[in-house]
Design a protein around this motif. Structure first.
Motif, PDB file in Angstrom:
ATOM      1  N   ASP A 250       0.816  -1.217   0.000  1.00  0.00           N
ATOM      2  CA  ASP A 250       0.000   0.000   0.000  1.00  0.00           C
ATOM      3  C   ASP A 250       0.849   1.265   0.000  1.00  0.00           C
ATOM      4  OD1 ASP A 250      -2.492  -1.191  -0.221  1.00  0.00           O
ATOM      5  OD2 ASP A 250      -2.597  -1.612   1.924  1.00  0.00           O
TER       6      ASP A 250
ATOM      7  N   TYR B 163       0.255   3.824  -2.858  1.00  0.00           N
ATOM      8  CA  TYR B 163      -0.510   5.028  -2.476  1.00  0.00           C
ATOM      9  C   TYR B 163       0.360   6.219  -2.098  1.00  0.00           C
ATOM     10  CZ  TYR B 163      -4.788   2.269  -2.536  1.00  0.00           C
ATOM     11  OH  TYR B 163      -5.856   1.511  -2.936  1.00  0.00           O
TER      12      TYR B 163
ATOM     13  N   GLU C 270      -6.690  10.563  -7.708  1.00  0.00           N
ATOM     14  CA  GLU C 270      -7.927   9.864  -7.352  1.00  0.00           C
ATOM     15  C   GLU C 270      -7.602   8.600  -6.537  1.00  0.00           C
ATOM     16  OE1 GLU C 270     -10.393   9.481 -10.796  1.00  0.00           O
ATOM     17  OE2 GLU C 270     -11.806   8.142  -9.796  1.00  0.00           O
ATOM     18  N   LEU C 271      -6.705   7.806  -7.088  1.00  0.00           N
ATOM     19  CA  LEU C 271      -6.335   6.541  -6.439  1.00  0.00           C
ATOM     20  C   LEU C 271      -5.834   6.769  -5.011  1.00  0.00           C
ATOM     21  CD1 LEU C 271      -4.597   3.590  -8.083  1.00  0.00           C
ATOM     22  CD2 LEU C 271      -3.456   4.526  -6.119  1.00  0.00           C
TER      23      LEU C 271
ATOM     24  N   SER D 229      -6.317   9.409  -2.967  1.00  0.00           N
ATOM     25  CA  SER D 229      -6.936  10.500  -2.203  1.00  0.00           C
ATOM     26  C   SER D 229      -7.112  10.199  -0.707  1.00  0.00           C
ATOM     27  CB  SER D 229      -8.265  10.911  -2.837  1.00  0.00           C
ATOM     28  OG  SER D 229      -9.133   9.812  -2.882  1.00  0.00           O
ATOM     29  N   LEU D 230      -7.599   9.010  -0.361  1.00  0.00           N
ATOM     30  CA  LEU D 230      -7.831   8.745   1.072  1.00  0.00           C
ATOM     31  C   LEU D 230      -6.529   8.589   1.846  1.00  0.00           C
ATOM     32  CD1 LEU D 230     -10.922   6.371   1.133  1.00  0.00           C
ATOM     33  CD2 LEU D 230     -10.775   8.665   2.086  1.00  0.00           C
ATOM     34  N   GLN D 231      -5.595   7.861   1.278  1.00  0.00           N
ATOM     35  CA  GLN D 231      -4.311   7.669   1.969  1.00  0.00           C
ATOM     36  C   GLN D 231      -3.589   9.007   2.161  1.00  0.00           C
ATOM     37  OE1 GLN D 231      -2.618   5.084   3.277  1.00  0.00           O
ATOM     38  NE2 GLN D 231      -3.794   3.283   2.614  1.00  0.00           N
TER      39      GLN D 231
ATOM     40  N   PHE E  53      -5.690  11.135   4.982  1.00  0.00           N
ATOM     41  CA  PHE E  53      -5.725  10.646   6.368  1.00  0.00           C
ATOM     42  C   PHE E  53      -4.403   9.941   6.676  1.00  0.00           C
ATOM     43  CE2 PHE E  53     -10.059  10.896   4.911  1.00  0.00           C
ATOM     44  CZ  PHE E  53     -10.786  11.368   5.999  1.00  0.00           C
TER      45      PHE E  53
ATOM     46  N   ALA F 270      -3.681   6.391   8.706  1.00  0.00           N
ATOM     47  CA  ALA F 270      -4.904   5.684   9.110  1.00  0.00           C
ATOM     48  C   ALA F 270      -4.886   4.236   8.618  1.00  0.00           C
ATOM     49  CB  ALA F 270      -6.129   6.395   8.544  1.00  0.00           C
ATOM     50  N   THR F 271      -5.589   3.377   9.354  1.00  0.00           N
ATOM     51  CA  THR F 271      -5.750   1.974   8.938  1.00  0.00           C
ATOM     52  C   THR F 271      -7.129   1.834   8.308  1.00  0.00           C
ATOM     53  OG1 THR F 271      -4.382   1.286  10.770  1.00  0.00           O
ATOM     54  CG2 THR F 271      -5.762  -0.418   9.767  1.00  0.00           C
ATOM     55  N   TRP F 272      -7.192   1.164   7.181  1.00  0.00           N
ATOM     56  CA  TRP F 272      -8.483   1.043   6.475  1.00  0.00           C
ATOM     57  C   TRP F 272      -8.930  -0.388   6.403  1.00  0.00           C
ATOM     58  CZ3 TRP F 272     -10.844   5.559   5.641  1.00  0.00           C
ATOM     59  CH2 TRP F 272     -10.061   6.708   5.644  1.00  0.00           C
TER      60      TRP F 272
END
Lengths: 258, 330
Positions: free
Chosen positions: A76, A80, A245-246, A248-250, A253, A256-258
């Motif tokens: 990841d 990411y 886009e790919l 964006s969350l990583q 945040f 963070a653990t998803w």
């Protein structure tokens, strides 16, 4: 605060593995963009299948790269938290989906190469790469068959589909040369029996591609100018948008653990 | 699933067919026999099932859109692969169900055209937007959870092809539900920001999910015939209550609050929820939900932009057949 990019120690084997992982991730991501929007449900299933195969390959290759690198990176972080200049994929795979003909021609050009490449890589002296190759070869054989069938249908279908398929070939042709390039990093691995020489696959690739294109009543472009840069992180403008886009969350945040 | 909310009266089309055949048909239903495609069936039974199965199929296909909205942004590679595989499953359910509907005599093309023309419905739940990653968890946990409540009884539906399709669909849905719950669990065990994301998502989805079971029993048209034909085995309110009773402890385990301050547990252990705002349900059903226009536009766009591909495939198949015939004649 956005998560910063990681650094990667790009030893030859790490770099080599990352290049293949990035090819698989980016093409898998592109195919996944079709989900829910394909021309028919059967093709929605098929595109998702191919995307899943490629994402699976990417995960194995990233994990291998991380292990070889031996720091605290993982699949990841590698996917990411590298920016566009750190990505090492072929320009071909990052090209936008366009219409269905563009997507299928892109798939066809890549799968015709990947099938030969993974088959040859099954003899790699790196046992993990050889194992990944054995699995990926089966998958790319299906991707090749599926895209060949579509190429023939589109080329020999209607006037419109013929025109669109020919346009896609013209548009994407310049990105095919990069698949066969070898730099000094790769030369050493080829000599050591870890990597295969892609230049040696070119004649066979041309034969497969030329044969299918002829059967599809389409033509190979006469222009032989080839675009390069993906392997050293000089990409088209499209990749940055895909990554924003790919990732964006990583990026939004950190930690963070998803 | 995804159909009970959409039942409407087909009373006007009901007509008396051969009384003896009808009696024999009902006797088979009462004896829990499965009705198969080539068996005699009343026209209204055929029509009801075609509508229900095709609405179910449309719901699976439209349902790919809200979740598909997060495939390209899934936060890890594992999540990305799982979500893509899940949405692919929904597509497979759609195909499977269209095939089941075709056994009743309508083609997939006709059924899809009716949906694209706005003449056939799909579940209203998919007219709500997925705004955060937590919505992917909530959809799996609650929307698929509600779907399972609805669909498990359909595995015993009197029409064989539909019942058999439901067995497979339910297995996959139950996997999806666990996957969704696991996303929620991860968020709730994560940072305060992630937990807030999970709560906010539950707040938005809770009431629309309860509405998935359809209008309250008093207001539900058409249930009597479906019950008599053993297409439907439990009432909307029964299934809704079952769902709420199963879900409340799951929310408690996550440490999330169900957005219904009036909810109480009765002496029998049932969680009694407050009154549902059916005005919202009717609005969304009438086409005024947050995403009705976007969902229809996306499906129409895929259909229209795919037309030349389908035409090419048909043209090529025609040419190939002609060549084979010509070859055979030589």
């Amino acid at each position: 605060m956005a998560a910063p990019s990681i650094t990667v120690s790009e030893t030859p084997l790490v770099l080599y593995t990352l290049r293949r992982a990035d090819d698989a991730l980016i093409l898998g991501h592109r195919l996944s963009e079709w989900c829910g929007h394909a021309p028919m449900l059967e093709e929605d299933m098929a595109l998702a299948n191919m995307a899943l195969d490629l994402l699976g390959q990417a995960r194995e290759l990233y994990s291998h790269a991380a292990k070889v690198e031996g720091r605290d990176n993982d699949e990841d972080k590698l996917a990411y938290l590298r920016d566009v200049r750190q990505y090492r994929n072929l320009l071909l795979v990052e090209q936008p989906n366009g219409d269905f003909a563009r997507t299928m021609v892109r798939q066809f050009f890549y799968a015709a190469f990947a099938d030969l490449y993974w088959r040859a890589m099954m003899k790699s002296k790196d046992a993990t790469l050889a194992a990944i190759a054995a699995k990926s070869e089966k998958e790319s054989a299906y991707h090749l068959r599926h895209s060949c069938e579509w190429l023939v249908r589109l080329g020999d279908g209607t006037e419109e589909s013929h025109g669109r398929a020919q346009e896609a070939i013209e548009h994407l042709w310049a990105y095919t040369g990069e698949m066969f390039e070898v730099d000094d990093t790769e030369r050493g691995l080829i000599d050591a029996g870890i990597a295969v020489d892609p230049a040696g696959l070119k004649a066979q690739w041309l034969k497969i591609v030329g044969g299918v294109i002829a059967e599809a009543t389409l033509e190979l472009p006469s222009n032989d100018w080839m675009q390069q840069g993906g392997r050293i992180g000089r990409h088209s403008e499209h990749l940055g948008h895909l990554l924003s886009e790919l990732q964006s969350l990583q990026r939004s945040f950190p930690g963070a653990t998803w | 699933m995804y159909t009970q909310a959409l039942n409407s009266s087909d009373g006007e089309d009901r007509h008396i067919e051969d009384a003896e055949l009808a009696a024999r048909f009902q006797a088979r239903i009462d004896a829990e026999e499965r009705i198969e495609p080539n068996d005699w069936m009343p026209a209204a039974y055929r029509k009801t099932l075609t509508r229900q199965i095709s609405q179910h199929a449309h719901s699976e296909v439209v349902g790919m859109l809200p979740e598909g909205n997060w495939i390209t942004r899934a936060p890890t590679l594992r999540r990305k692969v799982a979500l893509l595989a899940k949405v692919q499953d929904e597509c497979g359910h759609g195909l499977y169900l269209y095939a089941a509907a075709e056994t009743l005599g309508s083609s997939r093309e006709e059924l899809v055209d009716a949906m694209l023309a706005g003449k056939a419905k799909y579940s209203s739940i998919f007219n709500y937007p997925t705004l955060t990653w937590a919505d992917i968890g909530t959809i799996g946990w609650l929307v698929d959870g509600a779907a399972i409540m609805n669909q498990i009884p359909l595995c015993r539906c009197s029409y064989g092809p539909y019942a058999r399709a439901m067995i497979r669909v339910c297995k996959e849905e139950s996997f999806h539900q666990r996957q969704g719950y696991e996303i929620m669990l991860t968020l709730c065990r994560g940072s305060a920001e992630q937990k807030a994301m999970a709560q906010e998502s539950l707040d938005r989805w809770w009431w629309p999910v309860l509405m998935m079971f359809g209008p309250p029993d008093q207001a539900s048209q058409h249930s009597d015939t479906s019950t008599k034909w053993k297409i439907k085995r439990f009432s909307n309110d029964e299934l809704r209550q079952k769902f709420v009773d199963a879900t409340v402890p799951q929310a408690q385990f996550l440490g999330l609050t169900i957005p219904d301050p009036g909810m109480t547990q009765d002496a029998d252990g049932h969680w009694r929820y407050s009154e549902i705002d059916w005005t919202e349900f009717k609005q969304v059903l009438a086409g005024n939900g947050p995403c009705n226009r976007d969902r229809m536009a996306a499906r129409r766009k895929a259909h229209e932009e795919g037309a030349w591909v389908r035409e090419a495939a048909a043209a090529y198949a025609g040419k190939r057949k002609a060549r084979q015939l010509a070859q055979a004649a030589e």
